[in-house]
Design a protein around this motif. Structure first.
Motif, PDB file in Angstrom:
ATOM      1  N   GLY A   1     -75.276  27.984 -16.911  1.00  0.00           N
ATOM      2  CA  GLY A   1     -74.954  27.487 -15.577  1.00  0.00           C
ATOM      3  C   GLY A   1     -73.704  28.154 -15.046  1.00  0.00           C
ATOM      4  O   GLY A   1     -72.881  28.678 -15.800  1.00  0.00           O
ATOM      5  N   HIS A   2     -73.553  28.139 -13.693  1.00  0.00           N
ATOM      6  CA  HIS A   2     -72.403  28.789 -13.062  1.00  0.00           C
ATOM      7  C   HIS A   2     -72.132  28.082 -11.735  1.00  0.00           C
ATOM      8  O   HIS A   2     -73.064  27.651 -11.039  1.00  0.00           O
ATOM      9  CB  HIS A   2     -72.694  30.271 -12.835  1.00  0.00           C
ATOM     10  CG  HIS A   2     -71.468  31.085 -12.544  1.00  0.00           C
ATOM     11  ND1 HIS A   2     -71.505  32.442 -12.318  1.00  0.00           N
ATOM     12  CD2 HIS A   2     -70.161  30.746 -12.422  1.00  0.00           C
ATOM     13  CE1 HIS A   2     -70.291  32.895 -12.088  1.00  0.00           C
ATOM     14  NE2 HIS A   2     -69.446  31.874 -12.146  1.00  0.00           N
ATOM     15  N   SER A   3     -70.856  27.974 -11.359  1.00  0.00           N
ATOM     16  CA  SER A   3     -70.492  27.338 -10.102  1.00  0.00           C
ATOM     17  C   SER A   3     -69.213  27.972  -9.571  1.00  0.00           C
ATOM     18  O   SER A   3     -68.262  28.179 -10.336  1.00  0.00           O
ATOM     19  CB  SER A   3     -70.295  25.829 -10.304  1.00  0.00           C
ATOM     20  OG  SER A   3     -69.838  25.220  -9.124  1.00  0.00           O
ATOM     21  N   ILE A   4     -69.200  28.278  -8.264  1.00  0.00           N
ATOM     22  CA  ILE A   4     -68.009  28.839  -7.616  1.00  0.00           C
ATOM     23  C   ILE A   4     -67.776  28.107  -6.299  1.00  0.00           C
ATOM     24  O   ILE A   4     -68.701  27.940  -5.504  1.00  0.00           O
ATOM     25  CB  ILE A   4     -68.158  30.346  -7.341  1.00  0.00           C
ATOM     26  CG1 ILE A   4     -68.278  31.136  -8.654  1.00  0.00           C
ATOM     27  CG2 ILE A   4     -66.971  30.875  -6.534  1.00  0.00           C
ATOM     28  CD1 ILE A   4     -68.481  32.615  -8.451  1.00  0.00           C
ATOM     29  N   LYS A   5     -66.543  27.680  -6.067  1.00  0.00           N
ATOM     30  CA  LYS A   5     -66.158  27.083  -4.794  1.00  0.00           C
ATOM     31  C   LYS A   5     -64.758  27.566  -4.433  1.00  0.00           C
ATOM     32  O   LYS A   5     -63.823  27.425  -5.220  1.00  0.00           O
ATOM     33  CB  LYS A   5     -66.204  25.556  -4.854  1.00  0.00           C
ATOM     34  CG  LYS A   5     -65.967  24.898  -3.491  1.00  0.00           C
ATOM     35  CD  LYS A   5     -66.212  23.398  -3.538  1.00  0.00           C
ATOM     36  CE  LYS A   5     -66.082  22.789  -2.144  1.00  0.00           C
ATOM     37  NZ  LYS A   5     -66.350  21.319  -2.154  1.00  0.00           N
ATOM     38  N   ASP A   6     -64.619  28.145  -3.225  1.00  0.00           N
ATOM     39  CA  ASP A   6     -63.353  28.728  -2.783  1.00  0.00           C
ATOM     40  C   ASP A   6     -62.929  28.054  -1.476  1.00  0.00           C
ATOM     41  O   ASP A   6     -63.713  28.000  -0.520  1.00  0.00           O
ATOM     42  CB  ASP A   6     -63.521  30.238  -2.578  1.00  0.00           C
ATOM     43  CG  ASP A   6     -62.190  30.944  -2.364  1.00  0.00           C
ATOM     44  OD1 ASP A   6     -61.149  30.295  -2.542  1.00  0.00           O
ATOM     45  OD2 ASP A   6     -62.204  32.133  -1.999  1.00  0.00           O
ATOM     46  N   ILE A   7     -61.709  27.544  -1.433  1.00  0.00           N
ATOM     47  CA  ILE A   7     -61.163  26.897  -0.232  1.00  0.00           C
ATOM     48  C   ILE A   7     -59.890  27.647   0.178  1.00  0.00           C
ATOM     49  O   ILE A   7     -58.949  27.756  -0.619  1.00  0.00           O
ATOM     50  CB  ILE A   7     -60.851  25.410  -0.487  1.00  0.00           C
ATOM     51  CG1 ILE A   7     -62.130  24.671  -0.894  1.00  0.00           C
ATOM     52  CG2 ILE A   7     -60.236  24.770   0.755  1.00  0.00           C
ATOM     53  CD1 ILE A   7     -61.899  23.230  -1.269  1.00  0.00           C
ATOM     54  N   ILE A   8     -59.858  28.143   1.437  1.00  0.00           N
ATOM     55  CA  ILE A   8     -58.738  28.948   1.921  1.00  0.00           C
ATOM     56  C   ILE A   8     -58.195  28.334   3.208  1.00  0.00           C
ATOM     57  O   ILE A   8     -58.960  28.051   4.137  1.00  0.00           O
ATOM     58  CB  ILE A   8     -59.180  30.405   2.190  1.00  0.00           C
ATOM     59  CG1 ILE A   8     -59.843  31.007   0.952  1.00  0.00           C
ATOM     60  CG2 ILE A   8     -57.984  31.255   2.625  1.00  0.00           C
ATOM     61  CD1 ILE A   8     -60.487  32.348   1.205  1.00  0.00           C
TER      62      ILE A   8
END
Length: 582
Positions: A323-330
């Protein structure tokens, strides 16, 4: 080459590959004899009581074991002790009504005594001259503190406990594998303090605080692997059954965070700051669950008269889920400061979020094989054995795929610090993917296409060994060799990564909504078949020396032979076996 060596170990250790449980550790005698002969260490390490070695439940003494083992070139990764990652191990066996054994190992790599080279304080002075006199004051001071002072790059701890409960031998195996290669230079907290001369350089300077900023950053590259194994052995008549279950969970963290803040409004005049990033936080995590089950059935020999001869059937099934998860908040905010402690004038503000969703990858492998061992005893003190075997395996590898990339951009059109008015805009871009293994986080562009591989492998080998220890000799010489042939056919399917897109635009208050879509391109798929065959051999020389009535010291050196390299030396291993007084 790594795959060749792995197949070689499967072939060589066929009669003992299940019996070794999750440890992967094998005695020098067992390793030097291609798995055909064993001693008290092999008995204490394994719940199964098949093969030409003492039985776990029947050892007639208490034993201490220890060694330096570096067999990593000839074993798979992720196994206990028989690896350069576990150079030191120790064990104990206790006889009695319920015999038991305990083995433990620990390995530390990249021990870090001090990592403060990127921390500390930096001071900048400003000089000016009035007439013939020079004045100095501190105009800037930067304090940097490391926020991740790790003690090691890798730490492995492993424990195995086995016990005999009447007709059943069982136990438990636990392992913890910590990896942390996070760059120290990218994990810090910095306070940057600026000062000014309130006299304007017309007199003896008066140092005053102008402003201070704080920057914090983290950048992780770490993983934690936890393994749990349970072995089981029992006899039903002339049949011996060995079952081994192993579950391993690996969690990876490659997250980053960055923040920048103004601690106070500048007191000096005329300070203007351009757009800067207030925060950029990326949560990037991975997971890998591996479940393996193996079964070995040993029965009386079909050929030969030696009571140690056996016919074996082995099966193994493995399943892996990734499994893999990416979340980016800028968050960015433009501010203009007038100085004098006044509040800033707000400019454009953007709040962005990017989230990448993955579908789980799936691996599957299955192996089945048969073998028949033959043993012959000659005088004086010569033993010979061989174990022709054949194994067929199938491996299916399906990669983790990107299912969706979503980018939400919120813009403060009114420059009032809010994002919920009609002057503000919210744009949500959603891409749905097919056959994509990786995309660019910022743009959503496909950077990796799906590759699925199916492999069928046939391995046949002839492990053989001869041992020499004439009567009254304190030293036994062990010679082992495993000539092996493997035939492999692989089917590789390459599929182009394609995407469709929906873009939804609306004002901050929800008005003025519009949508735009883009259909996906047609995905192309290419299937390629390729095959290979290999001939190779592993050769081992071992010495077992009696240092007294109850002490043995064993040494082995291995070397492999392939069509490319006829003589490639491996690792030197040393083990000691001590029988304790009753």
């Amino acid at each position: 080459m790594k795959k060749i060596l792995l197949l070689l170990m499967i072939a060589m250790l066929f009669p003992m590959m299940v019996g070794a449980q999750n440890t992967g550790l094998i005695s020098v005698e067992g390793y030097s004899s291609a798995g055909l002969f064993g001693n008290e260490l092999d008995a204490a390490l394994t719940v199964d009581e098949t093969g030409n070695k003492p039985a776990f439940s029947e050892l007639t003494g208490n034993y201490l074991f220890a060694g330096l083992t570096n067999l990593n070139q000839m074993t798979a990764s992720d196994i206990f002790v028989a690896s350069a990652n576990n150079p030191l191990w120790a064990g104990y066996y206790s006889m009695g009504e319920m015999p038991w054994s305990l083995f433990a190992a620990m390995y530390i790599d990249g021990i870090l005594i001090s990592e403060n080279e990127y921390g500390g304080s930096t001071i900048t002075n400003t000089n000016f001259t009035i007439g013939t006199e020079t004045f100095t004051y501190v105009s800037r001071q930067v304090e940097r503190t490391n926020t991740k002072n790790r003690l090691f790059d890798r730490l492995q701890k492993e424990v195995q406990f086995l016990i005999s409960l009447g007709e059943i031998n069982t136990g438990v195996y636990l392992a913890l594998d910590l990896n942390d290669t996070s760059a120290q230079i990218n994990n810090y907290n910095t306070v940057d303090t600026r000062y000014y001369d309130s006299t304007g350089g017309t007199a003896d300077p008066v140092q005053e605080l102008n402003y201070a900023t704080t920057e914090t950053r983290t950048d992780y590259n770490a993983s934690t692997k936890i393994s749990l194994g349970v072995p089981l052995f029992l006899r039903t008549g002339d049949l011996a059954h060995t079952v081994n279950l192993l579950t391993a969970l690996t969690l990876g963290d490659m997250s980053t965070t960055a923040s920048y803040s103004m601690d106070n409004n500048p007191n000096d005049t005329g300070v203007a700051l351009a757009t800067y990033t207030e925060a950029d936080d990326t949560i990037n995590t991975t997971s890998d669950l591996q479940v393996d089950a193996s079964y070995n059935l040993a029965m009386p020999a079909l050929f030969g008269e030696n009571p140690n001869n056996e016919f074996s059937i082995i099966g193994k099934v493995g399943i892996g889920i990734q499994g893999h998860s990416i979340k980016d908040i800028i968050t960015t905010q433009q501010k203009t400061f007038a100085g004098g402690g006044a509040a800033p004038t707000l400019g454009t503000r953007n709040d962005d979020s990017i989230e990448i969703t993955y579908s789980g990858g799936f691996d599957f492998d299955i192996l089945a094989g048969v073998g028949h061992s033959f043993y012959y005893d000659f005088e004086p003190g010569i033993r010979f054995g061989f174990n022709p075997n054949i194994a067929l395996s199938f491996d299916q590898n399906n990669p983790t795929l990107v299912s969706q990339w979503q980018y939400i951009n919120r813009t403060d059109g009114g420059n009032d610090g809010t994002l919920n008015t009609a002057a503000d805009t919210v744009v949500t871009t959603t891409r749905t993917y097919k056959n994509a293994t990786a995309v660019d986080t910022a743009t959503g562009v496909v950077t990796g296409d799906a590759i699925s591989i199916s492999t069928i492998t046939l391995v046949t080998s002839l492990p053989m060994s001869i041992t020499f220890q004439p009567k009254d000799w304190p030293v036994a010489l062990i010679l082992g060799s495993t000539p092996t042939c493997s035939l492999e056919a692989s089917f590789r399917s390459d599929s182009d990564g394609v995407w469709s897109q929906t873009r939804h635009t609306e004002n901050g208050d929800g008005s003025g909504a519009t949508d735009a879509t883009r259909e996906a391109d047609t995905a192309g798929t290419e299937t390629i078949m390729y095959s290979s065959n290999n001939l190779y051999a592993l050769n081992v020389i071992g010495l077992s020396m009696n240092l007294g009535e109850n002490v043995a010291l064993d040494i082995s050196l291995d070397f492999s032979s392939t069509a490319v390299n006829l003589l490639q030396f491996g690792e030197l291993s040393v083990q000691t076996i001590v029988k304790l007084p009753n």
